[in-house]
Design an enzyme around this catalytic site. Structure first.
Site, mmCIF file in Angstrom:
data_model
loop_
_atom_site.group_PDB
_atom_site.id
_atom_site.type_symbol
_atom_site.label_atom_id
_atom_site.label_comp_id
_atom_site.label_asym_id
_atom_site.label_seq_id
_atom_site.Cartn_x
_atom_site.Cartn_y
_atom_site.Cartn_z
ATOM 1 N N SER A 166 0.940 -0.963 -0.004
ATOM 2 C CA SER A 166 -0.104 0.122 -0.163
ATOM 3 C C SER A 166 1.040 0.951 -0.102
ATOM 4 O O SER A 166 2.164 1.349 0.444
ATOM 5 C CB SER A 166 -0.881 0.252 1.324
ATOM 6 O OG SER A 166 -0.988 1.319 1.328
ATOM 7 N N TYR A 179 -2.504 -0.605 10.430
ATOM 8 C CA TYR A 179 -2.488 -1.119 9.020
ATOM 9 C C TYR A 179 -1.058 -1.083 8.736
ATOM 10 O O TYR A 179 -0.461 -1.113 7.891
ATOM 11 C CB TYR A 179 -3.820 -0.600 8.287
ATOM 12 C CG TYR A 179 -3.854 -1.044 7.379
ATOM 13 C CD1 TYR A 179 -4.411 -2.053 6.401
ATOM 14 C CD2 TYR A 179 -3.383 -0.437 6.305
ATOM 15 C CE1 TYR A 179 -4.152 -1.804 4.755
ATOM 16 C CE2 TYR A 179 -3.175 -0.159 4.203
ATOM 17 C CZ TYR A 179 -4.071 -1.580 4.390
ATOM 18 O OH TYR A 179 -4.408 -1.551 2.830
HETATM 19 P P1 NAI Z 1 -12.041 -6.233 0.297
HETATM 20 O O1 NAI Z 1 -11.526 -6.376 1.563
HETATM 21 O O2 NAI Z 1 -12.365 -6.009 -0.657
HETATM 22 O O3 NAI Z 1 -10.709 -7.602 -0.466
HETATM 23 C C1 NAI Z 1 -9.611 -7.928 0.659
HETATM 24 C C2 NAI Z 1 -10.475 -9.392 0.503
HETATM 25 O O4 NAI Z 1 -9.301 -10.086 1.795
HETATM 26 C C3 NAI Z 1 -11.433 -10.307 0.939
HETATM 27 O O5 NAI Z 1 -12.014 -11.061 -0.678
HETATM 28 C C4 NAI Z 1 -11.569 -11.287 2.241
HETATM 29 O O6 NAI Z 1 -12.348 -12.245 2.384
HETATM 30 C C5 NAI Z 1 -9.768 -11.225 2.150
HETATM 31 N N1 NAI Z 1 -9.154 -11.922 3.599
HETATM 32 C C6 NAI Z 1 -9.463 -11.321 4.193
HETATM 33 N N2 NAI Z 1 -9.228 -11.372 6.258
HETATM 34 C C7 NAI Z 1 -8.624 -12.815 5.063
HETATM 35 C C8 NAI Z 1 -8.064 -13.943 5.711
HETATM 36 N N3 NAI Z 1 -7.426 -14.330 7.073
HETATM 37 N N4 NAI Z 1 -7.731 -15.198 4.904
HETATM 38 C C9 NAI Z 1 -7.712 -14.636 3.323
HETATM 39 N N5 NAI Z 1 -8.401 -13.686 3.227
HETATM 40 C C10 NAI Z 1 -9.105 -12.795 3.903
HETATM 41 O O7 NAI Z 1 -10.568 -5.611 -0.020
HETATM 42 P P2 NAI Z 1 -9.185 -5.233 -0.825
HETATM 43 O O8 NAI Z 1 -8.920 -3.445 -1.508
HETATM 44 O O9 NAI Z 1 -9.403 -6.126 -2.222
HETATM 45 O O10 NAI Z 1 -7.996 -5.162 -0.539
HETATM 46 C C11 NAI Z 1 -7.445 -6.773 -0.953
HETATM 47 C C12 NAI Z 1 -5.383 -5.549 -0.561
HETATM 48 O O11 NAI Z 1 -5.327 -4.408 -1.102
HETATM 49 C C13 NAI Z 1 -5.646 -5.486 0.606
HETATM 50 O O12 NAI Z 1 -4.171 -6.266 1.784
HETATM 51 C C14 NAI Z 1 -5.399 -4.110 1.343
HETATM 52 O O13 NAI Z 1 -4.275 -3.879 2.164
HETATM 53 C C15 NAI Z 1 -4.459 -3.645 -0.235
HETATM 54 N N6 NAI Z 1 -4.712 -2.045 -0.462
HETATM 55 C C16 NAI Z 1 -5.413 -1.864 -1.128
HETATM 56 C C17 NAI Z 1 -6.559 -0.394 -1.403
HETATM 57 C C18 NAI Z 1 -6.929 0.030 -1.805
HETATM 58 O O14 NAI Z 1 -7.755 1.879 -1.720
HETATM 59 N N7 NAI Z 1 -8.764 -0.700 -2.318
HETATM 60 C C19 NAI Z 1 -4.796 0.293 -1.613
HETATM 61 C C20 NAI Z 1 -3.731 -0.355 -0.997
HETATM 62 C C21 NAI Z 1 -3.794 -1.973 -0.767
HETATM 63 C C1 BGC Z 2 -6.380 1.858 2.058
HETATM 64 C C2 BGC Z 2 -7.068 2.302 1.809
HETATM 65 C C3 BGC Z 2 -6.931 3.653 1.587
HETATM 66 C C4 BGC Z 2 -5.675 3.513 0.219
HETATM 67 C C5 BGC Z 2 -5.490 5.081 0.071
HETATM 68 C C6 BGC Z 2 -5.100 1.872 1.366
HETATM 69 O O1 BGC Z 2 -4.049 1.279 1.873
HETATM 70 O O2 BGC Z 2 -6.454 0.259 2.416
HETATM 71 O O3 BGC Z 2 -8.389 1.941 2.778
HETATM 72 O O4 BGC Z 2 -8.578 4.028 0.681
HETATM 73 O O5 BGC Z 2 -5.059 2.901 1.429
HETATM 74 O O6 BGC Z 2 -5.094 5.510 1.677
#
Ligand code: NAI
Ligand code: BGC
Length: 281
Positions: A166, A179
């Site tokens: 991130s 986080y």
């Molecule tokens: P999301 O909430 O849509 O997806 C997260 C996924 O991880 C879900 O499918 C959930 O079921 C799964 N998950 C959660 N705990 C788990 C576990 N213990 N074992 C297996 N699966 C598990 O969120 P998003 O945005 O798709 O996040 C995915 C990755 O991207 C994360 O690592 C997040 O930190 C990272 N990220 C997201 C950003 C954003 O703006 N959406 C920005 C930067 C990083």
């Molecule tokens: C976080 C989001 C956030 C983004 C930018 C990600 O790592 O999961 O919630 O919007 O960073 O700040």
């Protein structure tokens, strides 16, 4: 050495550079994991759609979406913070597809709280999923990559790991210390692992997304007011979409990035560019 390919094969490699390879995407039932699973499958990979045991229905929808365009995918439940479940995830992937070539270490959560109010459980759960989960999956992947070695007809690398970090591996984030600490940890996990694994021809890189429209940050984009406030942080003037990350993951998994290891690819519309300084500070 990248083989000298005929023109026809070259076209296929450009369009579907991952044909014959197996990709495992953790947390692929939603958001960025979903987008990466679909993009990797479109690029020709067979995909293991890992999902949290609670997210079975959404994982089956992702698999159906991939099957609908002729891609191959299977769902498999595992909590990435649980070593036994991660081991059975990789065992199942190997049993069905023979091996694994690509890991997208994506699963992650937020449990936000003011620092003085953050419980030990909130701290620990985020570290367990976001950091220990990446350690456990990467360890299983590296063991398999080393066991199998390079398959020259598929790729000059024995394996590729893409860690979902991130911008908060670098940008401090009040109210989210669990986080941001987890993502800072992911950065050093990735870089140290890249150093240790390079002699095995295993490439380890990270993607650092900025704000991307997924359920994890719904509060930041689901009203016009919130979105406008968010956009003040993004010089490029739009929120990220999950496909922005899917395309980056395909490139990092493909031989187009073969000389790249230990690098974080920032995909953030300029969020990390200190835009507060764009008017002379
Ligand atoms: P999301 O909430 O849509 O997806 C997260 C996924 O991880 C879900 O499918 C959930 O079921 C799964 N998950 C959660 N705990 C788990 C576990 N213990 N074992 C297996 N699966 C598990 O969120 P998003 O945005 O798709 O996040 C995915 C990755 O991207 C994360 O690592 C997040 O930190 C990272 N990220 C997201 C950003 C954003 O703006 N959406 C920005 C930067 C990083
Ligand atoms: C976080 C989001 C956030 C983004 C930018 C990600 O790592 O999961 O919630 O919007 O960073 O700040």
């Amino acid at each position: 050495m990248i083989p000298n390919l005929g023109e026809k094969r070259m076209t296929t490699e450009l369009e579907r550079p991952l044909v014959g390879q197996v990709a495992l995407v953790s947390g692929a039932s939603s958001g960025l994991g979903h987008a990466c699973a679909v993009a990797l499958a479109r690029a020709g990979a067979q995909v293991v759609v890992n999902h949290h045991p609670h997210d079975i229905d959404k994982a089956h929808e992702v698999v159906a979406e991939i099957n609908a365009f002729g891609g191959q995918a299977i769902p498999f439940p595992a909590d990435v913070s649980d070593q036994a479940q991660v081991q059975s995830l990789f065992a199942q992937a190997k049993q069905i597809f023979g091996t694994v070539h690509i890991l997208v270490n994506n699963a992650g959560i937020q449990q936000d709280a003011k620092f003085t109010e953050m419980s030990l459980d909130q701290w620990q759960r985020v570290i367990d999923v976001n950091l220990t989960g990446q350690f456990l999956c990467a360890q299983e992947a590296c063991r398999e990559f080393i066991r199998r070695g390079v398959q020259k007809d598929l790729s000059p690398a024995a394996g590729k790991i893409i860690c979902m970090s991130s911008v908060h591996q670098a940008i401090p984030w009040a109210g989210h210390v669990n986080y941001s600490a987890s993502k800072g940890g992911v950065m050093m996990l990735m870089e140290s692992l890249a150093q240790e694994m390079a002699p095995h021809r295993i490439r380890v890189n990270a993607i650092a997304p900025g704000a991307v429209r997924t359920p994890i940050n719904r509060d930041a984009w689901d009203t016009p007011e919130a979105l406008n406030k968010l956009l003040t942080l993004i010089p490029y003037g739009r929120i990220g979409e999950p496909d922005d990350i899917g395309r980056a993951a395909v490139w990092l998994a493909s031989d187009a990035s073969d000389y790249i290891t230990g690098t974080t690819l920032v995909v953030d519309g300029g969020m990390m560019l200190y835009s507060a300084f764009n008017n002379n500070g």
